[in-house]
Structure formats: structure tokens, C-alpha cells
Design a protein around this motif. Structure first.
Motif, PDB file in Angstrom:
ATOM      1  N   ARG A 150       0.833  -1.215   0.000  1.00  0.00           N
ATOM      2  CA  ARG A 150       0.000   0.000   0.000  1.00  0.00           C
ATOM      3  C   ARG A 150       0.865   1.260   0.000  1.00  0.00           C
ATOM      4  N   THR A 151       1.918   1.255   0.800  1.00  0.00           N
ATOM      5  CA  THR A 151       2.819   2.407   0.846  1.00  0.00           C
ATOM      6  C   THR A 151       3.422   2.657  -0.536  1.00  0.00           C
ATOM      7  N   TYR A 152       3.866   1.593  -1.185  1.00  0.00           N
ATOM      8  CA  TYR A 152       4.436   1.737  -2.527  1.00  0.00           C
ATOM      9  C   TYR A 152       3.406   2.345  -3.479  1.00  0.00           C
ATOM     10  N   LEU A 153       2.184   1.819  -3.468  1.00  0.00           N
ATOM     11  CA  LEU A 153       1.154   2.300  -4.392  1.00  0.00           C
ATOM     12  C   LEU A 153       0.802   3.763  -4.122  1.00  0.00           C
ATOM     13  N   VAL A 154       0.784   4.173  -2.873  1.00  0.00           N
ATOM     14  CA  VAL A 154       0.489   5.571  -2.530  1.00  0.00           C
ATOM     15  C   VAL A 154       1.633   6.484  -2.975  1.00  0.00           C
ATOM     16  N   GLN A 155       2.870   6.030  -2.780  1.00  0.00           N
ATOM     17  CA  GLN A 155       4.022   6.850  -3.151  1.00  0.00           C
ATOM     18  C   GLN A 155       4.228   6.927  -4.657  1.00  0.00           C
ATOM     19  N   HIS A 156       3.668   5.981  -5.404  1.00  0.00           N
ATOM     20  CA  HIS A 156       3.814   5.943  -6.864  1.00  0.00           C
ATOM     21  C   HIS A 156       2.436   5.808  -7.510  1.00  0.00           C
ATOM     22  N   PRO A 157       1.572   6.818  -7.370  1.00  0.00           N
ATOM     23  CA  PRO A 157       0.193   6.680  -7.852  1.00  0.00           C
ATOM     24  C   PRO A 157       0.053   6.584  -9.373  1.00  0.00           C
ATOM     25  N   ASP A 158       1.012   7.100 -10.114  1.00  0.00           N
ATOM     26  CA  ASP A 158       0.891   7.127 -11.573  1.00  0.00           C
ATOM     27  C   ASP A 158       1.850   6.189 -12.296  1.00  0.00           C
ATOM     28  N   GLY A 159       2.430   5.256 -11.638  1.00  0.00           N
ATOM     29  CA  GLY A 159       3.322   4.371 -12.371  1.00  0.00           C
ATOM     30  C   GLY A 159       4.410   3.851 -11.484  1.00  0.00           C
ATOM     31  N   LYS A 208       4.517   1.436 -15.157  1.00  0.00           N
ATOM     32  CA  LYS A 208       3.623   0.399 -15.676  1.00  0.00           C
ATOM     33  C   LYS A 208       4.095  -0.998 -15.296  1.00  0.00           C
ATOM     34  N   ARG A 209       5.399  -1.125 -15.088  1.00  0.00           N
ATOM     35  CA  ARG A 209       5.975  -2.403 -14.653  1.00  0.00           C
ATOM     36  C   ARG A 209       6.717  -2.173 -13.342  1.00  0.00           C
ATOM     37  N   VAL A 210       6.621  -3.159 -12.457  1.00  0.00           N
ATOM     38  CA  VAL A 210       7.207  -3.024 -11.127  1.00  0.00           C
ATOM     39  C   VAL A 210       8.185  -4.164 -10.901  1.00  0.00           C
ATOM     40  N   ARG A 211       9.356  -3.811 -10.369  1.00  0.00           N
ATOM     41  CA  ARG A 211      10.359  -4.827 -10.028  1.00  0.00           C
ATOM     42  C   ARG A 211      10.162  -5.252  -8.578  1.00  0.00           C
ATOM     43  N   LEU A 212      10.064  -6.550  -8.390  1.00  0.00           N
ATOM     44  CA  LEU A 212       9.955  -7.121  -7.055  1.00  0.00           C
ATOM     45  C   LEU A 212      11.227  -7.906  -6.796  1.00  0.00           C
ATOM     46  N   SER A 213      11.780  -7.789  -5.611  1.00  0.00           N
ATOM     47  CA  SER A 213      12.981  -8.557  -5.320  1.00  0.00           C
ATOM     48  C   SER A 213      12.665  -9.637  -4.289  1.00  0.00           C
ATOM     49  N   VAL A 214      13.328 -10.773  -4.453  1.00  0.00           N
ATOM     50  CA  VAL A 214      13.169 -11.899  -3.546  1.00  0.00           C
ATOM     51  C   VAL A 214      14.270 -11.800  -2.502  1.00  0.00           C
ATOM     52  N   GLU A 215      13.891 -11.766  -1.227  1.00  0.00           N
ATOM     53  CA  GLU A 215      14.879 -11.557  -0.166  1.00  0.00           C
ATOM     54  C   GLU A 215      15.916 -12.671  -0.095  1.00  0.00           C
ATOM     55  N   ASP A 216      15.504 -13.905  -0.293  1.00  0.00           N
ATOM     56  CA  ASP A 216      16.418 -15.035  -0.108  1.00  0.00           C
ATOM     57  C   ASP A 216      17.631 -15.006  -1.034  1.00  0.00           C
ATOM     58  N   ASP A 217      17.378 -14.782  -2.323  1.00  0.00           N
ATOM     59  CA  ASP A 217      18.504 -14.874  -3.258  1.00  0.00           C
ATOM     60  C   ASP A 217      18.723 -13.618  -4.090  1.00  0.00           C
ATOM     61  N   GLY A 218      17.949 -12.569  -3.837  1.00  0.00           N
ATOM     62  CA  GLY A 218      18.139 -11.318  -4.560  1.00  0.00           C
ATOM     63  C   GLY A 218      17.599 -11.332  -5.978  1.00  0.00           C
ATOM     64  N   ALA A 219      16.931 -12.409  -6.367  1.00  0.00           N
ATOM     65  CA  ALA A 219      16.353 -12.473  -7.711  1.00  0.00           C
ATOM     66  C   ALA A 219      15.292 -11.376  -7.858  1.00  0.00           C
ATOM     67  N   GLU A 220      15.105 -10.923  -9.081  1.00  0.00           N
ATOM     68  CA  GLU A 220      14.107  -9.890  -9.338  1.00  0.00           C
ATOM     69  C   GLU A 220      13.029 -10.431 -10.259  1.00  0.00           C
ATOM     70  N   LEU A 221      11.806 -10.014  -9.976  1.00  0.00           N
ATOM     71  CA  LEU A 221      10.664 -10.334 -10.822  1.00  0.00           C
ATOM     72  C   LEU A 221      10.107  -9.020 -11.337  1.00  0.00           C
ATOM     73  N   VAL A 222       9.730  -8.975 -12.605  1.00  0.00           N
ATOM     74  CA  VAL A 222       9.111  -7.780 -13.161  1.00  0.00           C
ATOM     75  C   VAL A 222       7.665  -8.149 -13.483  1.00  0.00           C
ATOM     76  N   VAL A 223       6.737  -7.376 -12.891  1.00  0.00           N
ATOM     77  CA  VAL A 223       5.312  -7.660 -13.086  1.00  0.00           C
ATOM     78  C   VAL A 223       4.594  -6.372 -13.472  1.00  0.00           C
ATOM     79  N   PRO A 224       3.456  -6.483 -14.138  1.00  0.00           N
ATOM     80  CA  PRO A 224       2.663  -5.286 -14.437  1.00  0.00           C
ATOM     81  C   PRO A 224       2.147  -4.646 -13.150  1.00  0.00           C
ATOM     82  N   ARG A 225       1.980  -3.341 -13.162  1.00  0.00           N
ATOM     83  CA  ARG A 225       1.470  -2.628 -11.985  1.00  0.00           C
ATOM     84  C   ARG A 225       0.115  -3.170 -11.561  1.00  0.00           C
TER      85      ARG A 225
END
Length: 143
Positions: free
Chosen positions: A18-27, A29-46
Motif C-alpha cells: 500500500r505504501t508503494y502504491l500511494v508513493q507511486h500513484p501514476d506508475g 507500468k511495470r514493477v520490479r519485485l525482489s526476492v529476499e532469499d537470493d536477490g532475484a528480481e521479478l518484473v510484473v505489471p502494476r
């Protein structure tokens, strides 16, 4: 149904999402998510992140969540359960033309998109009725 550990994790994650969405209300379009265990990144649509916030909110409240594609076809019992009405009441809505359906043999199948359209329209009708009631109360000096 989520267990207590899932509820706790969902609650903590919901706050961050929720904090992320409030701080970035307009974009973006793609969001990078990081996995804590191995630092891998996932890119997903907003839109996935927005959906994730809704899922987490339900889980944090201890409510189980199901995801159904809009093109899915439901049995009348499944559709009635989603609307939280009896199956005979749903059949009445189908026969009245309020919700689209098709027949497969002697059975009815309800497309999820039709059900969602009905819910949107029903919500709009309820809001209009509430607004009308509020206006009537104001004109009578009750509010």
C-alpha cells in the motif's frame, strides 16, 4: 483459509505494498519485485501489484481468496455463492435477463464477466438509491 502465520505475513506485506502504491500513484507500468532469499528480481505489471494489495488485504483479515478469470464459466451454484444469494434467487436473475448465461444441455452456465457486470450495475443502483434517500431526507429537514 489463511492460517495465523499467513495472516501475519500478509498484514506486514500489505502495509509495504500500500505504501508503494500511494508513493507511486501514476506508475511505473511495470514493477520490479525482489526476492529476499537470493536477490532475484521479478518484473510484473502494476495491475498485478494492485491485485496483490487486494489479495493481501483479504488474507490479512483471515479471508480466503480465489482468483477466477473473467472468461470462466460458472455453475449456477458457484455464481450464487459468489453473489451470496440462494441458487433459486440467482435462477430468477438469469431468467429475468439481469445476468447473461448460456445453456449446456439442460444446465445453465454463467460467464464470470456477466456476473461482474451485474455486480457493478447493482452497486451503481444501490448508490443511486442511497443518494436519492439522502436528498429526500435533506429536503424534509431530517438531516
Amino acid at each position: 483459509m489463511p492460517d495465523s502465520a499467513d495472516v501475519s505475513v500478509a498484514d506486514a506485506a500489505l502495509e509495504r505494498v500500500r505504501t508503494y502504491l500511494v508513493q507511486h500513484p501514476d506508475g511505473p507500468k511495470r514493477v520490479r519485485l525482489s526476492v529476499e532469499d537470493d536477490g532475484a528480481e521479478l518484473v510484473v505489471p502494476r495491475t498485478v501489484v494492485e491485485l496483490l494489495a487486494q489479495i493481501l488485504a483479504h488474507m490479512a483479515a483471515g479471508i480466503g481468496v480465489s482468483i477466477v478469470p473473467s472468461h470462466a464459466e460458472l455453475t449456477t451454484q458457484q455464481a450464487a455463492d459468489l453473489l451470496n444469494v440462494s441458487r433459486p434467487y440467482l435462477i430468477g436473475l438469469l431468467e429475468a435477463g439481469d445476468i447473461g448465461y448460456r445453456r449446456v444441455g439442460k444446465h445453465r452456465r454463467v460467464q464470470m464477466s456477466s456476473l461482474l457486470d451485474y455486480l457493478r450495475n447493482d452497486d451503481l443502483r444501490q448508490r443511486e438509491a442511497a443518494d436519492e434517500l439522502t436528498a429526500l431526507n435533506q429536503s424534509m429537514g431530517l438531516i
